[in-house]
Design an enzyme around this catalytic site. Sequence first.
Site, PDB file in Angstrom:
ATOM      1  N   GLU A 246       0.822  -1.024  -0.003  1.00  0.00           N
ATOM      2  CA  GLU A 246       0.184  -0.015   0.033  1.00  0.00           C
ATOM      3  C   GLU A 246       1.112   1.288  -0.038  1.00  0.00           C
ATOM      4  O   GLU A 246       1.341   1.655   1.064  1.00  0.00           O
ATOM      5  CB  GLU A 246      -0.953  -0.195   1.417  1.00  0.00           C
ATOM      6  N   CYS A 280      -2.224   9.333   2.506  1.00  0.00           N
ATOM      7  CA  CYS A 280      -2.344   8.708   1.258  1.00  0.00           C
ATOM      8  C   CYS A 280      -3.038   9.043   0.396  1.00  0.00           C
ATOM      9  O   CYS A 280      -2.807   9.306  -1.000  1.00  0.00           O
ATOM     10  CB  CYS A 280      -1.783   7.414   1.604  1.00  0.00           C
TER      11      CYS A 280
END
Length: 527
Positions: A246, A280
Amino acid sequence: MGTDLQIAAGKVSSVNPATGEVLRELECAGETEVRAAVARARAAQAAWAEIGVRRRIAVLREFQHRLHEKKSEIAEAIAREAGKPVAEALTTEVLVVLDAARFLIENAYRLLRDESVPHGNLAVKLKSGRLLREPYGVVGIISPWNYPFSIPATEALAALVAGNAVVLKPSELTSLVALELESLLHAAGVPHDIFQVVVGDGATGAALIHSRGETGIDKLVFTGSVVTGKRIAAAAAERLLPVVLELGGKDPIIVLDDADVDAASSAALWGAFVNAGQTCLSVERCYVNRSLYEAFLKACAEKTKKLRVGHGLDRETDVGPMIHERQLRIVEAHVQDAVARGARVLAGGCRLPELGKNFYKPTVLADVTHEMRIMREETFGPVLPVMAFDSDEEAVRLANDSEYGLAASVWTRNRQRGERLARRIHAGTVMVNDVVSCFGISEAPHGGVKSSGIGRAHGRFGLEEMVRLKYLDSDRMPGMKKVWWYGYGASFARQMEGFIDFQFARGLAERLRGALRAVGAATRKKL
Ligand code: NAD
């Protein structure tokens, strides 16, 4: 972030980024400690798998209850170590984890139980097929500092409920929050060897990946930067260790000509500045139809100037400090590069030294271009760079012109138009009329395309990452020899052609002729 931060001779220091106060110093786990932790996890895992999903769900329920009881305490611990406002720690961390537990409590049994696989091919109709979902064994989790609670907790809960043991290597900047998670899980009934935290920097993380054999992990879930992710993928490839990666993002928001400027500007602002832009899924690029451009910029600049920057523990704060001065220097460099190339600063654009060395003023930039670093590299700070576009076509092209593909968002009053456009954007998630919040939808898979990563976290697909699929093929006629075994003979191929025609030929007549030719294949004598 590099591994040189806040580390002195085998130690990591936990520091309050708002004040610079050292909260605690901790020893880094070395290779020997990491191996020992993985070995303990492996030894304990079989018994944890053995107790079954229902009992593990009961442990999750207890964890959820305890986290609910301690919600404010945990939120304050997050605010203290990561700098974010308590309100954000509650919504984007505590609430996300409570709901992830809710999702697993409600669905893990159904999603993990054996699944029957009916066979369509007549040749194997008499066999029963089932999918079994088995735990990997020991799952390693390496996590970043920006969501120090919700990221490792959501991943760990999925791994644990599936029957795995977990060894977590948290960011060296946020070890204390990880230790809070560990004590909550232990208090809820997760055995100590089934969830362990190994504190340390990149070297501790590397030791977790390189551990092999009986002392090696069986799967790694990594969340962090693209640079580290690539290093980890290379190390994992060497021992064929399965990984979920990720990684970073450069998420675009597209404001179409029929969008509500007030709602879209508020969303862009929140998406760009939440957690001081260190998310993110942050809005990192903003594209606005030229017909709304000036109105949108004016709204963004006015609203940004009203934001209260301060310490996360002060409940009036909207935007907290950045995690570290080094992260702030990246933001500064991106803004300076943009201004040097012609961008206009409509708000912010400088540090706030009177508050502390990690504070940067929420910043709105207009007239940015794709030649600027701010539209190419992950900035990871409180900056909203805005540029105009003239057609939907151009907006899609600009949104897709990036090495990243984590999430994106489209703003329009016409949902169908938004959804049509969403299909054309290269990203793991596209939101129509929302930003960032997909991370809090426990049912939704989270993950990216292109450099933003491999695999998924959260929801059904996040749970699937925590299990090995085993196919169980069980023949209902144990004494019967298969027609495709030896004993081919002269006519066998002809009979098989007939059988294939019977199943797959287009015309009914040809299929019937095939059936006639196939008769006998099943009765032919086999070796
Ligand atoms: P980072 O890559 O510097 O560090 C992440 C973790 O990896 C830390 O625990 C670190 O100690 C460890 N690490 C560093 N070098 C290592 C090595 N060689 N081997 C093993 N482990 C190593 O990232 P960061 O600065 O902590 O986090 C910010 C980045 O994370 C941003 O790029 C952000 O976009 C990304 N991120 C992605 C997601 C997502 O879900 N896609 C979520 C949060 C953050």
